[in-house]
Design an enzyme around this catalytic site. Structure first.
Site, short mmCIF file in Angstrom:
data_model
loop_
_atom_site.label_atom_id
_atom_site.label_comp_id
_atom_site.label_asym_id
_atom_site.label_seq_id
_atom_site.Cartn_x
_atom_site.Cartn_y
_atom_site.Cartn_z
N HIS A 156 -21.45 6.95 14.14
CA HIS A 156 -21.48 6.96 15.65
C HIS A 156 -20.60 7.78 16.33
O HIS A 156 -20.05 8.70 15.35
CB HIS A 156 -21.23 5.49 16.10
CG HIS A 156 -19.95 4.95 15.79
ND1 HIS A 156 -18.62 5.42 16.38
CD2 HIS A 156 -19.40 3.85 15.25
CE1 HIS A 156 -17.67 4.99 16.05
NE2 HIS A 156 -18.18 3.80 15.31
N HIS A 161 -16.97 8.32 15.08
CA HIS A 161 -17.04 8.93 13.86
C HIS A 161 -16.99 10.35 14.14
O HIS A 161 -16.36 11.34 13.36
CB HIS A 161 -18.10 8.54 12.90
CG HIS A 161 -18.05 6.95 12.51
ND1 HIS A 161 -19.12 6.28 12.46
CD2 HIS A 161 -16.83 6.28 11.98
CE1 HIS A 161 -18.64 5.14 12.09
NE2 HIS A 161 -17.49 4.88 11.84
N CYS A 185 -10.48 -15.04 7.88
CA CYS A 185 -11.68 -14.42 8.47
C CYS A 185 -12.35 -13.36 7.47
O CYS A 185 -11.79 -12.41 7.24
CB CYS A 185 -11.18 -13.95 9.99
SG CYS A 185 -12.70 -13.05 10.58
N CYS A 233 -12.53 -9.97 9.48
CA CYS A 233 -11.31 -9.16 9.38
C CYS A 233 -10.90 -9.01 7.95
O CYS A 233 -10.01 -7.99 7.67
CB CYS A 233 -10.05 -10.00 10.07
SG CYS A 233 -10.44 -10.51 11.70
N CYS A 240 -12.27 -16.96 15.11
CA CYS A 240 -11.63 -15.53 15.30
C CYS A 240 -11.78 -14.85 16.52
O CYS A 240 -12.87 -14.59 16.77
CB CYS A 240 -11.81 -14.62 13.94
SG CYS A 240 -11.71 -12.82 14.28
N HIS A 287 -14.01 -11.57 15.82
CA HIS A 287 -15.39 -11.87 15.44
C HIS A 287 -16.17 -12.93 15.98
O HIS A 287 -17.32 -13.16 15.59
CB HIS A 287 -15.49 -11.63 13.87
CG HIS A 287 -14.86 -10.53 13.29
ND1 HIS A 287 -13.58 -10.39 13.15
CD2 HIS A 287 -15.79 -9.48 13.03
CE1 HIS A 287 -13.51 -9.17 12.52
NE2 HIS A 287 -14.78 -8.39 12.46
N LYS A 343 -15.44 -0.04 25.44
CA LYS A 343 -15.39 0.42 23.98
C LYS A 343 -16.79 0.19 23.47
O LYS A 343 -17.30 -0.82 23.51
CB LYS A 343 -14.38 -0.22 23.25
CG LYS A 343 -14.01 0.25 21.80
CD LYS A 343 -13.24 -0.57 21.15
CE LYS A 343 -13.33 -0.08 19.70
NZ LYS A 343 -12.93 -0.94 18.78
N LYS A 380 -20.93 -1.89 18.29
CA LYS A 380 -22.46 -2.41 17.90
C LYS A 380 -23.27 -3.53 18.59
O LYS A 380 -24.30 -3.54 19.13
CB LYS A 380 -22.43 -2.63 16.54
CG LYS A 380 -23.75 -2.29 15.70
CD LYS A 380 -23.51 -2.47 14.32
CE LYS A 380 -24.57 -2.02 13.63
NZ LYS A 380 -24.55 -2.25 11.98
#
Length: 646
Positions: free
Chosen positions: A19, A22, A127, A130, A145, A148, A296, A299
């Site tokens: 993305h 990166h 988790c 994580c 979590c 997540h 931020k 996805k």
RNA sequence: GGCGGCGUAGCUCAACAGGUUAGAGCAUGUGGCUCAUAUCCACAGGGUUGGGGGUUCGAGUCCCUCCGCCGCCA
């Protein structure tokens, strides 16, 4: 003294496709690599993929693939993306390669022999997202979590631990006395973190639970924790420990990361190095996020900007320029298409591209495309040279400090001044007066400046710079983008006003940066967004109480029931709710008509009537179905037919 | 709760260790040029530097406080 420069990107975790984040890190690394090559450094530029861990094994399983198949595919996608973005890396490292496995095992064995690890039993909330145990504070009110939003699993297991606390004092001292972490506010953050004792780092995962990892050399029942594995790539990439030249590069190692992985790089890694007896890396460069409307990128939010798509729409150099120009390194920046388009049109097309185009076409029309000899230089010509040189010097100062946005702004001041200069000296007027010598001198001065701009900008705009430089026949052997460019291009020529030489024939190259039709692009973008919103809406959503109230649910009494002729599954019911209605229902496999008569059922009374097997059905009855069969819903006590359900 | 960052023209950002009327670029308006990708050049409008208080001859810059946003840690 060796002029070497070692630059790395993080190795990207293959649980997602490349993305913008990166791409930014990788483009920065590429720009720096090219910059240092042109300064005469021997550069090693490492990037790659991180391929072990729970998440990868699970993702592969979900797609019905072996982990190996899965990581091969994604690693290839990364490689293809970098190729298309003109990323000229020296080596692409994969943590699943044998070479890397040997390094990780060598390091593990070394540290184990030194007594750095101990076996301990641990229990807690693990988790899988994580890939680690969570502290109670990392759970939300519902015990999920925080990152997540998934329930952790309570695990109790034995693992190997690395005592980081032992090295905390050393690290604190080291970081406070040096400037390895840049920008400095990230160093402050790490120092602040080091005020508290460091919990031990769990470096293993039991194989029973997870086998997709590198086996611990001293215990076959375990594989290595992904972070421990991943960080060592920076050593593997330059040939540690066998190739003796690794130390030369290591002494000049620069690591680019985004701020989310500061802790592993600023705490775990230095301590691993220290324990191994390897010197600290030279620099850690930390950048911020590209925000999409202040959020931020993530996805789940569906707002990922594909770097490939962007470069296909706008061009590789254009995207590189925008990313480097609009982010102050270290800070977050907002990504916006209008800003991107504005940069392309204003800076690249109008200021720079148009300068090149107006100059070269004028040369072609009036001088047959041949560089004329110098006439005498006027004070204005010298002033121009000074401003150009000053801009380039400032650019060269800011660039290695990663202040790309300032560096480019400084250079653009020179480019803008070139437009002022050509207007003031108006060679077209001189030509009309027949003063070709004066016009030629101004033109040559500008062309030589353009040569320097193209050369200086090569790290940012590699493709257009090469196009331009070869059009100017400055570096006749300039082949293509790929590695050997370092041997022909050099920043030494930045201040050489004799290039291109008199008599050199110039080829025109057409507009380097076409203007972008902003309205057209934005309209297309809106269409895509509308489509995306529609897609999002198809996902399961909450309904409002108002929406629920629109459904007219009522109690209905079955007055009569019979099988529908010619249909195995259908029953025709006559019900009272309290008005009489006919309902056709697909329940004949589960109920005999007789057992229904007299029963009270629940119906949807305002369902649009439909014809089934020629019979009008004025509603639908409610029933529950599972593997064992079907059961109609009946009121727990008898109610008046027509009673409202809600 | 602790530590830190940010908040400056419509937008993106400057302003070295406090010093003359707070600067650029983009966008907007007006004029000019015509070599050029409807590009370029010149000029102009636009800011009580988040609010309040303080130190100082002088503060966007230092101190206090409040508001808003964010990060790390707990």
């Amino acid at each position: 003294m060796d002029k070497r420069f070692y630059i790395t990107t993080p190795i990207y975790y293959v649980n997602s496709l490349p993305h913008l984040g990166h791409a930014y890190t990788t483009i920065v690394a590429d720009a720096l690599a090219r910059f240092y090559r042109l300064q005469g450094y021997e550069v090693f530029f490492l990037t790659g993929t991180d391929e072990h861990g729970d998440k990868i094994a699970k993702a592969a399983e979900a797609q019905g693939k072996t982990p190996k198949q899965f990581v091969d595919e994604i690693a290839n996608t990364f490689k293809e993306t970098w190729d298309k973005l003109g990323i000229n890396y020296s080596y692409f490292i994969r943590t699943t390669s044998d070479k890397h496995k040997r390094v990780v095992q060598h390091v593990l064995q070394t540290l184990f022999d030194k007594g750095e690890f101990y076996l301990d039993e641990y229990e807690g909330n693990y988790c899988f997202g994580c890939e680690r145990f969570l502290t109670p504070k990392e759970l939300d009110e519902k015990g999920l979590c925080k990152d997540h939003k998934a329930p952790p699993v309570y695990l109790k297991e034995k693992n190997y631990f690395f005592n980081l606390e032992k090295y905390r004092g050393w690290l604190k001292d080291y970081l406070s006395k040096t400037e390895v972490i840049y920008p400095s506010f990230y160093r402050e953050e790490v120092l602040n973190l080091l005020e508290e004792p460091l919990p031990p780092l769990c470096i293993s995962r039991p194989k029973i639970r997870l086998s997709w990892g590198i086996e611990l050399p001293f215990d076959k029942d375990y594989v290595t924790y992904v972070w421990f594995d991943a960080l060592l790539n920076y050593l593997t990439g330059i040939g540690y420990p066998d190739d003796p030249s690794w130390q030369d590069y290591w002494a000049n190692s620069h690591h680019l990361i985004a701020k989310d992985i500061l802790r592993p790089h600023a705490v775990y890694f230095p301590i691993m190095l220290k324990a191994l007896g390897i010197p600290m890396y030279k620099k850690l460069f930390v950048h911020g996020y590209w925000l999409m409307g202040s959020l931020k990128m993530s996805k789940s939010l569906g707002n990922i900007v594909s770097p490939l798509e962007l470069s296909q729409t706008f061009g590789v150099d254009q995207v590189r320029y925008y990313l480097l120009r609009d982010m102050a390194f270290g800070y977050d920046a907002e990504f916006s298409l209008p800003n991107l388009i504005n940069r392309i049109n204003a800076d690249l097309a109008n200021d720079y591209g148009n300068l090149v185009n107006r100059t070269l076409s004028f040369l072609e029309r009036n001088f047959g495309g041949t560089i004329p000899p110098w006439g005498e230089l006027t004070p204005e010509d010298r002033e121009f040279r000074e401003k150009v040189e000053r801009g380039i010097i400032r650019y060269l100062e800011e660039f290695p400090r990663l202040n790309f946005h300032t560096a480019l702004e400084e250079l653009w001041q020179a480019i803008r001044f070139a437009n002022v200069y050509i207007d003031r000296e108006a060679p077209w007027t001189r030509v009309k007066e027949g003063n070709y010598q004066r016009a030629g001198t101004v033109l040559r001065n500008i062309i030589s400046a353009i040569k320097s701009f193209a050369l200086a900008l090569y790290p940012v705009l590699p493709n257009s710079s090469l196009t331009l430089l070869s059009a100017l026949s400055v570096f006749p052997n300039t082949p293509s983008v790929i590695p050997s460019e370092a041997s022909t291009l050099s920043f030494k020529d930045l201040f050489n006003w004799e290039l291109p030489a008199s008599g050199t024939k110039i080829k025109r190259c057409g507009p380097l940066f076409p203007r972008v039709d902003e309205e057209k692009i934005l309209k297309e973008e809106q269409k895509v967004e509308v489509k995306k919103e529609a897609e999002v809406k198809e996902e399961p959503q909450y309904i409002t109480i108002e929406e629920f109230r629109r459904i007219d649910l009522r109690v209905a009494k079955v007055l009569f029931a019979e099988k529908v002729a010619g249909a195995d599954r259908l029953l025709r019911l006559e019900v009272s709710c309290p008005e009489k209605r006919q309902i056709v229902a697909g329940i004949a496999e589960y109920y005999e008509p007789q057992e229904l008569i007299g029963k009270e059922i629940i119906i949807v009374a305002n369902l649009k009537p439909a014809k089934i097997k020629g019979l009008v059905s004025e509603g639908m009855l409610l029933a529950a179905k599972d593997a064992d069969g079907l059961a109609i819903i009946i009121p727990e006590k008898e109610k008046e037919p027509g009673a409202k359900v809600g």
